[in-house]
Design a protein around this motif. Sequence first.
Motif, PDB file in Angstrom:
ATOM      1  N   TYR A 377       0.843  -1.191   0.000  1.00  0.00           N
ATOM      2  CA  TYR A 377       0.000   0.000   0.000  1.00  0.00           C
ATOM      3  C   TYR A 377       0.881   1.244   0.000  1.00  0.00           C
ATOM      4  CZ  TYR A 377      -3.899  -3.081   1.084  1.00  0.00           C
ATOM      5  OH  TYR A 377      -4.851  -4.070   1.032  1.00  0.00           O
ATOM      6  N   GLU A 378       0.859   1.956  -1.112  1.00  0.00           N
ATOM      7  CA  GLU A 378       1.685   3.148  -1.208  1.00  0.00           C
ATOM      8  C   GLU A 378       0.924   4.350  -0.655  1.00  0.00           C
ATOM      9  OE1 GLU A 378       4.606   5.407  -4.425  1.00  0.00           O
ATOM     10  OE2 GLU A 378       3.146   3.922  -5.121  1.00  0.00           O
ATOM     11  N   GLY A 379       1.653   5.185   0.083  1.00  0.00           N
ATOM     12  CA  GLY A 379       1.087   6.407   0.629  1.00  0.00           C
ATOM     13  C   GLY A 379       1.961   7.588   0.278  1.00  0.00           C
ATOM     14  N   TYR A 380       1.546   8.735   0.751  1.00  0.00           N
ATOM     15  CA  TYR A 380       2.251   9.969   0.425  1.00  0.00           C
ATOM     16  C   TYR A 380       2.181  10.906   1.617  1.00  0.00           C
ATOM     17  CZ  TYR A 380       2.844  14.655  -1.637  1.00  0.00           C
ATOM     18  OH  TYR A 380       3.245  15.934  -1.899  1.00  0.00           O
ATOM     19  N   GLY A 381       3.279  11.548   1.888  1.00  0.00           N
ATOM     20  CA  GLY A 381       3.302  12.521   2.963  1.00  0.00           C
ATOM     21  C   GLY A 381       4.633  13.228   2.986  1.00  0.00           C
ATOM     22  N   LEU A 382       4.737  14.184   3.874  1.00  0.00           N
ATOM     23  CA  LEU A 382       5.976  14.930   4.004  1.00  0.00           C
ATOM     24  C   LEU A 382       6.084  15.420   5.439  1.00  0.00           C
ATOM     25  CD1 LEU A 382       5.400  18.345   2.190  1.00  0.00           C
ATOM     26  CD2 LEU A 382       3.710  16.530   2.132  1.00  0.00           C
ATOM     27  N   THR A 383       7.302  15.759   5.811  1.00  0.00           N
ATOM     28  CA  THR A 383       7.545  16.223   7.175  1.00  0.00           C
ATOM     29  C   THR A 383       6.635  17.389   7.513  1.00  0.00           C
ATOM     30  OG1 THR A 383       9.855  15.527   7.000  1.00  0.00           O
ATOM     31  CG2 THR A 383       9.327  17.121   8.714  1.00  0.00           C
ATOM     32  N   GLU A 384       6.444  18.286   6.564  1.00  0.00           N
ATOM     33  CA  GLU A 384       5.650  19.491   6.795  1.00  0.00           C
ATOM     34  C   GLU A 384       4.166  19.190   6.984  1.00  0.00           C
ATOM     35  OE1 GLU A 384       9.362  20.479   4.480  1.00  0.00           O
ATOM     36  OE2 GLU A 384       7.851  18.892   4.468  1.00  0.00           O
ATOM     37  N   GLY A 385       3.740  17.990   6.661  1.00  0.00           N
ATOM     38  CA  GLY A 385       2.355  17.566   6.868  1.00  0.00           C
ATOM     39  C   GLY A 385       2.244  16.506   7.943  1.00  0.00           C
ATOM     40  N   ALA A 386       3.237  16.457   8.836  1.00  0.00           N
ATOM     41  CA  ALA A 386       3.251  15.511   9.964  1.00  0.00           C
ATOM     42  C   ALA A 386       3.182  14.064   9.516  1.00  0.00           C
ATOM     43  CB  ALA A 386       2.143  15.828  10.963  1.00  0.00           C
ATOM     44  N   CYS A 387       3.733  13.789   8.339  1.00  0.00           N
ATOM     45  CA  CYS A 387       4.024  12.434   7.860  1.00  0.00           C
ATOM     46  C   CYS A 387       3.069  11.901   6.797  1.00  0.00           C
ATOM     47  CB  CYS A 387       4.101  11.424   9.013  1.00  0.00           C
ATOM     48  SG  CYS A 387       4.586   9.777   8.473  1.00  0.00           S
ATOM     49  N   VAL A 388       1.752  12.017   6.978  1.00  0.00           N
ATOM     50  CA  VAL A 388       0.838  11.348   6.055  1.00  0.00           C
ATOM     51  C   VAL A 388      -0.179  12.343   5.502  1.00  0.00           C
ATOM     52  CG1 VAL A 388      -0.844   9.500   5.746  1.00  0.00           C
ATOM     53  CG2 VAL A 388       1.055   9.186   7.328  1.00  0.00           C
ATOM     54  N   SER A 389      -0.347  12.309   4.167  1.00  0.00           N
ATOM     55  CA  SER A 389      -1.390  13.104   3.530  1.00  0.00           C
ATOM     56  C   SER A 389      -2.345  12.257   2.711  1.00  0.00           C
ATOM     57  CB  SER A 389      -0.772  14.188   2.635  1.00  0.00           C
ATOM     58  OG  SER A 389      -0.220  15.221   3.421  1.00  0.00           O
ATOM     59  N   LEU A 407      -6.075  11.908   3.328  1.00  0.00           N
ATOM     60  CA  LEU A 407      -6.365  11.715   4.733  1.00  0.00           C
ATOM     61  C   LEU A 407      -7.698  12.393   5.059  1.00  0.00           C
ATOM     62  CD1 LEU A 407      -4.509  10.418   6.968  1.00  0.00           C
ATOM     63  CD2 LEU A 407      -3.969  12.752   7.673  1.00  0.00           C
ATOM     64  N   PRO A 408      -8.577  11.739   5.821  1.00  0.00           N
ATOM     65  CA  PRO A 408      -9.832  12.409   6.185  1.00  0.00           C
ATOM     66  C   PRO A 408      -9.578  13.752   6.866  1.00  0.00           C
ATOM     67  CG  PRO A 408      -9.920  10.086   6.778  1.00  0.00           C
ATOM     68  CD  PRO A 408      -8.508  10.363   6.343  1.00  0.00           C
ATOM     69  N   HIS A 409     -10.411  14.706   6.575  1.00  0.00           N
ATOM     70  CA  HIS A 409     -10.365  16.057   7.143  1.00  0.00           C
ATOM     71  C   HIS A 409      -9.127  16.857   6.713  1.00  0.00           C
ATOM     72  CE1 HIS A 409     -13.916  15.523   9.643  1.00  0.00           C
ATOM     73  NE2 HIS A 409     -13.440  14.373  10.047  1.00  0.00           N
ATOM     74  N   GLN A 410      -8.363  16.332   5.754  1.00  0.00           N
ATOM     75  CA  GLN A 410      -7.256  17.093   5.167  1.00  0.00           C
ATOM     76  C   GLN A 410      -7.504  17.181   3.666  1.00  0.00           C
ATOM     77  OE1 GLN A 410      -2.724  16.029   4.285  1.00  0.00           O
ATOM     78  NE2 GLN A 410      -4.374  15.713   2.837  1.00  0.00           N
ATOM     79  N   ALA A 411      -7.455  18.374   3.122  1.00  0.00           N
ATOM     80  CA  ALA A 411      -7.725  18.560   1.703  1.00  0.00           C
ATOM     81  C   ALA A 411      -6.445  18.411   0.892  1.00  0.00           C
ATOM     82  CB  ALA A 411      -8.332  19.937   1.463  1.00  0.00           C
ATOM     83  N   ILE A 412      -6.596  17.855  -0.296  1.00  0.00           N
ATOM     84  CA  ILE A 412      -5.520  17.840  -1.293  1.00  0.00           C
ATOM     85  C   ILE A 412      -6.042  18.552  -2.531  1.00  0.00           C
ATOM     86  CG2 ILE A 412      -4.215  16.402  -2.917  1.00  0.00           C
ATOM     87  CD1 ILE A 412      -3.784  14.381  -0.770  1.00  0.00           C
ATOM     88  N   GLY A 413      -5.274  19.495  -3.016  1.00  0.00           N
ATOM     89  CA  GLY A 413      -5.633  20.196  -4.239  1.00  0.00           C
ATOM     90  C   GLY A 413      -4.484  20.153  -5.230  1.00  0.00           C
ATOM     91  N   VAL A 414      -4.812  20.187  -6.493  1.00  0.00           N
ATOM     92  CA  VAL A 414      -3.807  20.261  -7.557  1.00  0.00           C
ATOM     93  C   VAL A 414      -4.035  21.584  -8.274  1.00  0.00           C
ATOM     94  CG1 VAL A 414      -2.853  19.186  -9.608  1.00  0.00           C
ATOM     95  CG2 VAL A 414      -3.778  17.747  -7.769  1.00  0.00           C
ATOM     96  N   TRP A 415      -2.962  22.371  -8.373  1.00  0.00           N
ATOM     97  CA  TRP A 415      -3.121  23.763  -8.778  1.00  0.00           C
ATOM     98  C   TRP A 415      -2.242  24.133  -9.973  1.00  0.00           C
ATOM     99  CZ3 TRP A 415      -6.521  26.698  -5.817  1.00  0.00           C
ATOM    100  CH2 TRP A 415      -6.916  26.142  -4.591  1.00  0.00           C
ATOM    101  N   LYS A 416      -2.773  25.056 -10.768  1.00  0.00           N
ATOM    102  CA  LYS A 416      -1.939  25.785 -11.714  1.00  0.00           C
ATOM    103  C   LYS A 416      -1.325  26.954 -10.950  1.00  0.00           C
ATOM    104  CE  LYS A 416      -5.092  24.734 -15.532  1.00  0.00           C
ATOM    105  NZ  LYS A 416      -6.039  25.291 -16.531  1.00  0.00           N
ATOM    106  N   VAL A 417      -0.038  27.200 -11.174  1.00  0.00           N
ATOM    107  CA  VAL A 417       0.633  28.253 -10.408  1.00  0.00           C
ATOM    108  C   VAL A 417       1.258  29.266 -11.356  1.00  0.00           C
ATOM    109  CG1 VAL A 417       1.110  26.703  -8.470  1.00  0.00           C
ATOM    110  CG2 VAL A 417       2.823  26.974 -10.273  1.00  0.00           C
ATOM    111  N   ASP A 418       1.487  30.477 -10.820  1.00  0.00           N
ATOM    112  CA  ASP A 418       2.161  31.502 -11.605  1.00  0.00           C
ATOM    113  C   ASP A 418       3.671  31.423 -11.385  1.00  0.00           C
ATOM    114  OD1 ASP A 418       2.697  32.660  -9.129  1.00  0.00           O
ATOM    115  OD2 ASP A 418       1.102  34.149  -9.299  1.00  0.00           O
ATOM    116  N   GLY A 419       4.395  32.356 -11.946  1.00  0.00           N
ATOM    117  CA  GLY A 419       5.851  32.328 -11.872  1.00  0.00           C
ATOM    118  C   GLY A 419       6.408  32.463 -10.477  1.00  0.00           C
ATOM    119  N   SER A 420       5.608  33.013  -9.553  1.00  0.00           N
ATOM    120  CA  SER A 420       6.077  33.176  -8.170  1.00  0.00           C
ATOM    121  C   SER A 420       5.656  32.026  -7.282  1.00  0.00           C
ATOM    122  CB  SER A 420       5.550  34.492  -7.598  1.00  0.00           C
ATOM    123  OG  SER A 420       4.131  34.488  -7.574  1.00  0.00           O
TER     124      SER A 420
END
Length: 642
Positions: A377-389, A407-420
């Motif tokens: 079971y592959e998961g995804y997370g980062l230190t800045e998100g306390a391990c699991v997203s 993760l329940p009660h945590q949103a994931i969004g995929v965004w278009k971003v500008d140069g900054s």
Amino acid sequence: MPDTTNDRGTRTGGIRTQADIDEFERTPWQEKLPAQNTYELLCRACDSHPDKTALRFVMTGEADAPEFVIDYATLKARVTQAANAFHRAGITTGTAVALLLPNLPQTHYALLGAQAAGIASPINPMLEVDYIAAIVNETGAQALVACAPVSDSALWDKAVAVADRCPSVRTLFVVSAAPYLPAAARARVDAAFDTASRPCRADVKMVGFDQALAAEPSDTLVSKRRILATDICSHFHTGGTTGLPKVAMHTHLNEAFVASMLKALIPSPNTILCGLPLFHVNGAMITGLAAFHGGWEVVMVTPAGYRGQGVMPNFWKLVERFRATSFSGVPTIYAALADLPREGADIASLRFAFCGAAPLPAEVARRFEAAAGIPLYEGYGLTEGACVSSLNPPQGERRLGTVGLRLPHQAIGVWKVDGSGHAIEPCAPGETGVIGINGPNVFPGYLREQDNRGIWLNPGWLNTGDLGHLDADGYLHLTGRAKELIIRGGHNIDPAMIEDALLQHPAVAMAAAVGQPDAHTGELPVAYVTLKPGFSPAADELLAAARSLVPERAAVPVRIDILQEMPLTSVGKVARAELRMRAAEHVLREILAQAGTAASLRVGPDIRRGTVAFVQCPAADVARVQDLLGRFPFPLDFNGPV
């Protein structure tokens, strides 16, 4: 979404789909958390099953290694005593305790006890002294917890050097592994410590950790501290392989929230093998706080985890011995296990394995599942998100090639971003963009303010730096890491495309692709591989195969190097920074050799400047070398060692 138990005692039902997550979220998350600080969360779990085993520990991975057992009542008592010992040493809310420890039961006591007294700041003890001291100075830690020498004094000598270099440190707590050794070895370890180095600073007080705990009450916090959800509970350093590490701050709520959500996602009961280091957020959360909150049994396999004596050769036997139901690892661990014979080991207890920290090549997943007979079971997370997203739901559909549902009660969004780097608009399902996360697990920021520039896509939305898309069912697909993309003349190349292709070759065990600096295109793709036992193809043969295996012409490596061992980080991820430095060194040396200079060169990390090219040459050649290498984005140092 009923929650029941099957005839094996395993909880069934629970969260299986995105619709289940939506239903689960109809109740506010605040009503689901038994506590919003880590100490109270731990105490509630310990009080609910005091006689249940919390920890098992073995010093080696050998089949007959003695085990040491700690129940939940003892775990609570030791964490409370640690908090009280730290408080007696002057640790209060907002004050850090630096932990320079391998994986021992005392590491859990110190980690959670420091959070109850102030802030836990676990540090990778394998870092160089300069890096460790920089982290301690940045956090202002007033206490340091370190391990006395066992087989050699290298780690202890680092701790002594850090205590001498860091004026904020006032107390050095000494953890001994002697209680876990046979009597004769225990005596040798104690004797070796008697003659080991000591801090030169007269104002540093040395205290035995176990002795300090024994002198403290175990049933209450003597500080009477009221721990707030917004209080900082831990510092986890991230990066630091080529420059000064960033220190991510976690609040008590960040960690308590993730522990509670994982309990909802992962079936119980669970006996989980702990092989990742506790200074890393995955080890500390998945085989620490979240496991204890879930009432799991954690089996600590050696102070060095997966790298410990006998662990990997005996891995399947350890699963059988402890009747393990799960474990967590990184892709390199699964690549090694895929080729490890089971030799008759009974691993019927094993139900699932979790993979994170780096993208999982499809070929590695296929080979591991064929060898182990269980889903990965592959998961995804980062230190800045306390391990699991996100996580592929263990009770639902495991969708290969994805890192699961959010993760329940945590949103994931995929965004278009500008140069900054600011979000412009959300991406449509299936459309690739920058991944952002928002929720109670998202950290408040880095300790050093300058590190917080550009990390937010929108207010509350953390820019993960990863690229991907969400499908129509809510599963997250990773398509690359922005900083790991190989940019060839403005064309983005995903290293995973190259690695997945090379892993299809029957001789290749592991593969890693990085960008090699090029004066004309910026970067060119190169690959590093290790081989399976019994295979010995030449690099040219692999390069020829790559031309047919890699689906994009621009992504075909210009060079493939065969390594005896793949360089790994302390948690077992491929050390891409080291490979990038190796690739840069190859190019720069080749340029100097073709120019006929007498210069010698080494590319390496510098704590302040990042990646640096260290050069030695006659004074008369300095201007020429500067002209030859000045086209590349590395500082040149003509004074450092080569």
